[in-house]
Design a protein around this motif. Structure first.
Motif, short mmCIF file in Angstrom:
data_model
loop_
_atom_site.label_atom_id
_atom_site.label_comp_id
_atom_site.label_asym_id
_atom_site.label_seq_id
_atom_site.Cartn_x
_atom_site.Cartn_y
_atom_site.Cartn_z
N ALA A 44 0.86 -1.29 -0.39
CA ALA A 44 -0.05 0.02 0.15
C ALA A 44 0.69 0.93 0.01
O ALA A 44 1.53 1.73 1.03
CB ALA A 44 -1.04 0.49 1.31
N ALA A 45 0.91 2.15 -0.76
CA ALA A 45 1.11 3.59 -1.54
C ALA A 45 1.44 4.39 0.60
O ALA A 45 0.01 4.07 0.82
CB ALA A 45 1.09 4.11 -1.86
N LEU A 46 2.30 4.35 0.69
CA LEU A 46 2.65 5.79 1.64
C LEU A 46 1.51 7.12 2.24
O LEU A 46 0.65 7.07 2.85
CB LEU A 46 3.62 5.69 2.33
N GLU A 47 1.65 7.47 0.34
CA GLU A 47 0.59 8.76 0.67
C GLU A 47 -0.64 8.83 0.58
O GLU A 47 -1.00 9.55 0.79
CB GLU A 47 1.32 9.14 -1.44
N ASP A 48 -1.27 7.25 -0.15
CA ASP A 48 -2.38 7.62 0.28
C ASP A 48 -2.55 7.12 1.82
O ASP A 48 -4.13 7.47 1.56
CB ASP A 48 -2.77 5.73 -0.51
N ILE A 49 -2.13 6.62 2.00
CA ILE A 49 -2.52 6.14 3.50
C ILE A 49 -2.47 7.85 4.54
O ILE A 49 -3.60 7.97 4.63
CB ILE A 49 -1.04 4.86 4.95
N ALA A 50 -1.80 8.17 4.06
CA ALA A 50 -1.89 9.85 4.37
C ALA A 50 -2.78 10.58 3.86
O ALA A 50 -3.45 11.26 4.86
CB ALA A 50 -0.24 10.95 3.98
N ARG A 52 -5.87 9.44 3.60
CA ARG A 52 -6.97 8.58 4.11
C ARG A 52 -6.56 8.91 5.30
O ARG A 52 -8.11 9.41 5.81
CB ARG A 52 -7.23 7.23 4.24
N ALA A 53 -5.60 9.39 5.90
CA ALA A 53 -5.69 10.31 7.00
C ALA A 53 -5.60 11.62 7.37
O ALA A 53 -6.40 12.31 8.49
CB ALA A 53 -4.46 9.76 7.74
N GLY A 54 -5.96 11.75 6.27
CA GLY A 54 -6.55 13.51 5.93
C GLY A 54 -4.92 14.42 6.75
O GLY A 54 -5.20 15.78 6.92
N VAL A 55 -3.90 13.98 6.63
CA VAL A 55 -2.96 14.30 7.16
C VAL A 55 -1.75 14.71 5.78
O VAL A 55 -1.43 13.59 4.83
CB VAL A 55 -1.73 14.05 8.65
N GLY A 56 -0.63 15.59 6.14
CA GLY A 56 0.52 15.54 4.75
C GLY A 56 1.41 14.36 5.07
O GLY A 56 1.56 13.49 6.12
N ILE A 57 2.70 13.98 4.04
CA ILE A 57 3.80 12.62 4.17
C ILE A 57 4.48 13.66 5.12
O ILE A 57 4.82 12.09 5.39
CB ILE A 57 3.89 12.70 2.83
#
Length: 192
Positions: A44-50, A52-57
Motif C-alpha cells: 500500500a502506498a504511503l501517500e495514500d495512507i497519509a 486517507r488519514a487527512g494529513v501530509g506525508i
C-alpha cells in the motif's frame, strides 16, 4: 482477567504521542494504514495512507520514520485491541466470551496477513504481540474448557491456527466467512 499490563500495551503506549493533536493524527494514520493494508497488502502506498488519514506525508514520516515502523505499529495496535477485547468479554459466559474474542481475532487476521509479511518471527514486536495474544485469549479458552463448553483434546494454539486459516481464506462476503467460522467453532464446542 489480568492485573499486569500486556507487553504489547506497553509498546503501544510508548509509541503514541502525548499531545492531543499529535495523538489524533497518529490514530488516524493507524486506522488509514490498517484499511490500506487490508485492501492493497504490504505494498500500500504511503501517500495514500497519509491522504486517507487527512494529513501530509511529512506527518506520516514524523510518526513512522520507516515503512517497517508503520507495520510494527499497526500490528501492535491490532494485538493491543485484541487484548482489550479479551478483558471486555471476560465477564460473559465462557463460550460467549471465547467466541466474541475469536470473532474479533478473525477480523485481525485480515490486517495481519499484510503486516506479517514485513515482520519476522524474531522481531521484538512480534514476540511481544504473540505473548500478549496468548495471555489475553488463552484464559478465555481454558475457562470454556473447564466449564465443559470447549473440547479438551486441543490447545489454544490449535484453535488460533484453525481460525487464522479460515479468516485468511477468500470468501464471497463477510456473511459467508462468518458461517464457515461458525461451523468450525461448532466442532470446537464440547458435546452437550
Amino acid at each position: 482477567m489480568t492485573t499486569q499490563p500486556f507487553p504489547v500495551s506497553e509498546i503501544v503506549a510508548s509509541r503514541r504521542p502525548h499531545r492531543k493533536d499529535a495523538a489524533r493524527n497518529y490514530d488516524a494514520l493507524l486506522a488509514a494504514a490498517r484499511e490500506a493494508f487490508a485492501e492493497h497488502g504490504a505494498e500500500a502506498a504511503l501517500e495514500d495512507i497519509a491522504r486517507r488519514a487527512g494529513v501530509g506525508i511529512g506527518t506520516l514520516y514524523r510518526n513512522f520514520p520507516t515503512r517497517r515502523h508503520l507495520f510494527e505499529s499497526v500490528y501492535a495496535d491490532e494485538v493491543n485491541t485484541l487484548c482489550r477485547v479479551a478483558e471486555e468479554v471476560a465477564d460473559r459466559e465462557p463460550w460467549e466470551a471465547l467466541t466474541a474474542w475469536l470473532d474479533r481475532f478473525a477480523g485481525y487476521v485480515v490486517t495481519k496477513r499484510a503486516v506479517r509479511e514485513a515482520l519476522n518471527d524474531e522481531s521484538e514486536i512480534f514476540a511481544a504481540c504473540r505473548d500478549s495474544m496468548l495471555r489475553a485469549g488463552g484464559p478465555l479458552f481454558e475457562r470454556a474448557q473447564r466449564d465443559g463448553e470447549a473440547r479438551t483434546d486441543m490447545d489454544f494454539v490449535d484453535l488460533l491456527r484453525m481460525v487464522s486459516g479460515i479468516a485468511a481464506t477468500t470468501f464471497d462476503d463477510d456473511a459467508q466467512r462468518d458461517r464457515v467460522l461458525s461451523v468450525a467453532l461448532d466442532g470446537v464446542r464440547a458435546a452437550r
